[in-house]
Motif scaffolding. Structure first.
Motif, PDB file in Angstrom:
ATOM      1  N   ASP A 323       2.507 -34.745  43.968  1.00  0.00           N
ATOM      2  CA  ASP A 323       1.252 -33.550  44.195  1.00  0.00           C
ATOM      3  C   ASP A 323      -0.125 -33.835  43.722  1.00  0.00           C
ATOM      4  N   LEU A 325      -1.426 -36.278  42.910  1.00  0.00           N
ATOM      5  CA  LEU A 325      -2.151 -37.823  43.039  1.00  0.00           C
ATOM      6  C   LEU A 325      -2.730 -37.826  44.822  1.00  0.00           C
ATOM      7  N   ILE A 326      -1.754 -37.378  45.507  1.00  0.00           N
ATOM      8  CA  ILE A 326      -2.099 -36.745  46.702  1.00  0.00           C
ATOM      9  C   ILE A 326      -1.800 -35.324  47.662  1.00  0.00           C
ATOM     10  N   LEU A 361      -4.477 -38.488  55.020  1.00  0.00           N
ATOM     11  CA  LEU A 361      -4.181 -39.402  53.292  1.00  0.00           C
ATOM     12  C   LEU A 361      -5.389 -39.856  52.261  1.00  0.00           C
ATOM     13  N   ASN A 364      -7.567 -37.205  50.405  1.00  0.00           N
ATOM     14  CA  ASN A 364      -6.353 -36.863  49.465  1.00  0.00           C
ATOM     15  C   ASN A 364      -6.016 -37.403  48.348  1.00  0.00           C
ATOM     16  N   THR A 365      -5.830 -38.517  47.871  1.00  0.00           N
ATOM     17  CA  THR A 365      -5.001 -39.447  47.416  1.00  0.00           C
ATOM     18  C   THR A 365      -5.894 -40.489  46.488  1.00  0.00           C
ATOM     19  N   SER A 366      -5.851 -40.406  45.303  1.00  0.00           N
ATOM     20  CA  SER A 366      -5.774 -40.454  44.601  1.00  0.00           C
ATOM     21  C   SER A 366      -6.613 -41.869  44.211  1.00  0.00           C
ATOM     22  N   LEU A 370      -3.768 -45.101  45.758  1.00  0.00           N
ATOM     23  CA  LEU A 370      -3.071 -45.426  46.849  1.00  0.00           C
ATOM     24  C   LEU A 370      -2.846 -46.076  47.413  1.00  0.00           C
ATOM     25  N   PHE A 373       0.705 -46.737  46.634  1.00  0.00           N
ATOM     26  CA  PHE A 373       1.857 -45.068  47.161  1.00  0.00           C
ATOM     27  C   PHE A 373       1.816 -45.539  48.884  1.00  0.00           C
TER      28      PHE A 373
END
Ligand SMILES: [Zn+2]
Length: 448
Positions: A323, A325-326, A361, A364-366, A370, A373
């Motif tokens: 959570d 990280l995304i 995605l 909002n993803t670090s 990315l 993931f």
């Protein structure tokens, strides 16, 4: 306090296994299954200690899981024999096992060759009781399948034996491991196995074999160890994940006092408590919506009783919840919109998801996570072996299976655990459908 019906379904009478009508009901802040058999009376079974959370997930799941779904992995039972006699064994008394229900290597090859699935978990009784296990694993490899084993690990104290199986093509070990408290083992397994398990883990680590720890959780026994086991797994990169199975009312454990049973949502709450809300129930809940949406989008079966989560390892041996990280909260509007559209038109919903989910995605993803993931998720959902070797992520599942008490035909329809074994009645080796139904000797209800 009043009660509210969450869902109507079909279940079975836990005494005679006859199919009965059942209701999932919210009452006193908890979710229950209520049902009655004309001959054996009324039954009420706890499904969740948090009815509000249960209802929200229930409504989401039963909408997006509508329609035909497929299975990408199977369990093969090469044997029903075992070298242990665990008091809680789901197959019941080991001496009653039909030791002659053993497929030949040719039988196995025949089924594997025709099956499109790519992941096969050898299970049943204890697969290492087959002297030709290496040959079975080699057959899977020959047909480009990923071979996984469910095992108590006793035979893996011999590192040469383990080496042989890895050489034959074994790609992951799902090791039964009930934690670090010595006194837990005699209760669940009949004998103290802690030193054996530690030795096996050392061997698996030495050979860098990807491992999932399968932990059986019973109340008043080992629920205090949940976060400790996760901490241990996070420090050891060869461990892919931890699965906590709550004890089920079937087989040997069916004789237990009801106080020992625990439901997955209780375990989520315990995890939140033990990690001081580092892994929060809310985050867990949001991740279920994400996982269910992706399963729905890809038309893959997934069990409602499963709760899944992902942790990301830090360099210092600790971890962060995915959570962080995304940004699950910021993905939620897309999931809710997918759900709303799915109720009206599945095609439009999937089109929407295909367009807007990647955008959300990406936003909002670090960036640090990315690519990894994304590759891990693709590998996990499409069942390629890539994600088995990724040391960055640690999956945490909290799960239970159907038993004659919480058996739910609405859920079992999307059971992702299908088995291939020798059928007790026909003596034939082949696909037997859902392991939950088959394990209870049940068939699909006639109304389906
Ligand atoms: Zn009955």
């Amino acid at each position: 306090m009043g009660s509210q019906v969450i869902r109507k379904t079909k279940s079975v009478c836990p005494v005679c296994l006859g199919v009965v009508d059942a209701s999932v009901v919210a009452r006193d802040g908890k979710a229950w299954m209520e049902k009655s058999c004309p001959r054996h009376g009324d039954f009420r079974i706890l499904l969740s200690n948090r009815s509000e959370c249960y209802k929200r997930l229930n409504d989401f799941y039963f909408s997006v899981m509508e329609g035909k779904k497929k299975v990408l992995e199977y369990e093969i039972w090469p044997t029903r024999s075992c070298n242990m006699s665990c008091p809680i064994c789901s197959l019941g008394d080991i001496k009653q096992h039909k030791a002659d229900l053993v497929p030949s290597c040719a039988d196995i090859e025949d089924v594997v060759r025709k099956c499109k699935a790519s992941f096969f978990t050898l299970s049943g009784g204890e697969p290492t009781c087959r002297p030709d296990l290496g040959e079975i694993i080699a057959i899977l490899r020959k047909h480009h399948k990923t071979a996984i084993i469910n095992t108590n690990g006793l035979k893996f104290t011999n590192i040469d034996y383990l080496k042989d199986l890895v050489r034959a093509g074994l790609e992951r070990v799902n090791l039964q491991f009930d934690g670090f408290k010595r006194e837990v083992y005699p209760v669940l397994r009949g004998v103290d196995l802690l030193d054996v398990k530690l030795k096996v883990l050392a061997n698996l680590k030495a050979l860098r074999v990807p491992v999932i720890l399968n932990v059986t959780i019973a109340k008043n026994l080992n629920e205090g160890e949940i976060s400790g086991i996760i901490d241990y797994a996070a420090k050891n990169e060869f461990i892919n994940g931890v699965t906590f199975f709550t004890i089920c009312n079937i087989g040997g454990a069916g004789k237990w006092p009801l106080d020992n049973y625990i439901v997955p949502d209780e375990v989520v709450g315990i995890l939140e408590q033990q990690t001081r809300s580092r892994i929060s129930s809310e985050s867990f809940y949001l991740f279920q919506k994400l996982h269910m949406s992706l399963k729905s989008f890809l038309s893959q079966k997934t069990c409602f009783y499963n709760r899944v989560y992902v942790l990301v390892r830090n360099d210092d041996g600790g971890y962060r919840p995915i959570d962080e990280l995304i940004g699950l909260k910021r993905l939620e509007p897309v999931l809710d919109q997918y759900h709303a559209l799915f109720l009206k038109d599945q095609f439009i919903a999937k089109l929407y998801f295909a367009l807007f989910f990647p955008i959300a995605l990406l936003a909002n993803t670090s960036p640090s996570i990315l690519k990894e993931f994304f590759l891990m998720a693709v590998s996990y959902f499409f069942k390629t072996r890539h994600y088995l070797g990724s040391g960055r992520f640690l999956s945490v599942s909290i799960s239970t299976s159907c038993d004659p008490f919480k058996m739910d035909y609405g859920i079992v329809k999307n059971c992702q655990n299908e088995i291939i074994c020798v059928d007790e009645r026909s003596g034939k080796f082949g696909h037997q459908g859902s392991i939950c139904l088959y394990g209870m000797g049940l068939e699909k209800p006639r109304h389906e």
